[in-house]
Design an enzyme around this catalytic site. Structure first.
Site, PDB file in Angstrom:
ATOM      1  N   LYS A 129       0.841  -1.201   0.000  1.00 15.99           N
ATOM      2  CA  LYS A 129       0.000   0.000   0.000  1.00 15.99           C
ATOM      3  C   LYS A 129       0.875   1.250   0.000  1.00 15.99           C
ATOM      4  CE  LYS A 129      -3.988  -2.174   2.134  1.00 15.99           C
ATOM      5  NZ  LYS A 129      -4.621  -2.623   3.379  1.00 15.99           N
ATOM      6  N   GLN A 187      -5.088  -1.125   9.564  1.00 15.75           N
ATOM      7  CA  GLN A 187      -4.993  -2.458   8.970  1.00 15.75           C
ATOM      8  C   GLN A 187      -5.668  -3.493   9.885  1.00 15.75           C
ATOM      9  OE1 GLN A 187      -3.554  -3.246   5.856  1.00 15.75           O
ATOM     10  NE2 GLN A 187      -4.504  -5.227   6.280  1.00 15.75           N
ATOM     11  N   ASP A 214     -11.324   3.116   3.834  1.00  8.85           N
ATOM     12  CA  ASP A 214     -11.781   1.730   3.728  1.00  8.85           C
ATOM     13  C   ASP A 214     -13.307   1.662   3.597  1.00  8.85           C
ATOM     14  OD1 ASP A 214      -9.915  -0.300   3.561  1.00  8.85           O
ATOM     15  OD2 ASP A 214      -9.558  -0.411   5.726  1.00  8.85           O
TER      16      ASP A 214
END
Ligand code: NAD
Length: 297
Positions: A59, A103, A126
């Protein structure tokens, strides 16, 4: 190829699609920088889960490649939840931070929902914050979860309009199945959700013009369940002795499908590209600019 399976499926090249998406994002980032705005993504990793380490590294690399700022915060596995919440609070208030990604999975002593819901919904790239979930479900401007957003882009690219198509989503997780169903509904598909307690999965599958498989079981969806000409999106990533495989028996399904994503090289690369797309969208919105074209549903 047998008499009952005359079709050869088109391979949906998610890797190439994601690469062109990242090029478009890079161009938009350059334009924003010319206006004095540098989009940025901050990733928070708690603990040392090896798979998470790999995701976080890639990422960061892809974020930098499109010209965005990439920030990382690494906390030890035994970090008290209060400390993580305090960090999120600081990031929420930092105008140099446009996107925040914590995460998952988090260590077991943490309450995942509480952590996700502490993120400013405008920076929730997200799309897991309960406000974004609600906005998506009610057709309002939301941050949309990356994996289903990527699947939607691939489906639209294959089919154009999804209106009136019978779509089957297999799997009802909050990160893939449920938001996928919402996006398909929003595009006027007729959506069926299947899950571990569904009793007639094969019959449902045989009626579906679109199958999105997000189950987490290698080669679970059999080739002869697929309606002739259907578009099959395989979200599954399963590590087996034969390497990475999807949730769909690719070789079998490719005989029936009109188009199908491979694993790897299908949905996976789209997920990170859509994370960058969401970061760009969040940056545009934070600066009162219009949403970047083609990156939001
Ligand atoms: P999950 O474990 O949260 O959900 C799996 C779902 O499958 C559940 O809703 C369950 O009801 C359903 N299921 C289980 N057994 C079933 C059965 N026999 N019949 C029908 N449904 C059944 O998983 P998830 O987080 O949604 O991920 C699913 C898969 O997608 C995993 O392989 C994961 O690694 C992969 N994934 C890939 C990406 C990507 O970027 N490509 C992103 C997220 C998840």
């Amino acid at each position: 190829m047998t008499a009952t399976s005359p079709m050869t499926a088109t391979l949906i090249d998610g890797k190439a699609f994601a690469a062109s998406l990242r090029t478009r994002i890079g161009t938009a980032v350059t334009a924003m920088k010319a206006q004095g705005i540098t989009p940025s993504l901050t990733v928070v990793l708690v603990g040392e889960d090896p798979a998470s380490e790999v995701y976080v590294r890639s990422k960061g690399r892809m974020t930098r490649e499109v010209g965005m700022n990439s920030f990382e915060h690494r906390l030890p596995a035994d970090t008290p939840q209060a400390d993580l919440l305090a960090l999120i609070d600081r990031l929420n208030g930092d105008p140099a931070v446009n996107g925040i990604l914590v995460q998952l999975p988090l260590p077991s002593h943490m309450d995942e929902a509480a952590v996700i819901n502490a993120i400013d919904p405008a920076k929730d790239v997200d799309g897991f914050h309960i406000l974004n979930v609600g906005r998506l479900a009610t057709g309002q401007k939301a941050m949309v979860p990356c994996t289903p957003l990527g699947c939607l882009m691939l489906l639209r690219d294959q089919l154009g309009s999804l209106a009136g198509k019978n779509a089957l989503v297999i799997g009802r997780s909050n990160i893939v199945g449920k938001p996928m169903a919402q996006l398909l509904l929003r595009d006027s598909a007729t959506v069926t959700m299947a899950h571990s307690r569904t009793s007639n999965l094969q019959d449902l599958c045989r009626q579906a013009d679109i199958v999105v498989a997000a189950v987490g079981r290698p080669h679970f969806v059999q080739g002869d369940w697929i309606k002739l000409g259907a578009v099959v999106i395989d979200v599954g990533i399963n590590r087996t002795d034969d390497g990475l495989v999807g949730d769909v028996d690719f070789d079998g399904a490719a005989k029936f499908a009109g188009a199908i994503t491979p694993v790897p090289g299908g949905v996976g690369p789209m997920t990170i590209a859509c994370l960058l797309a969401n970061t760009l969208t969040a940056t545009a919105r934070a600066n009162g600019l219009p949403d970047p074209e083609g990156l939001t549903p």
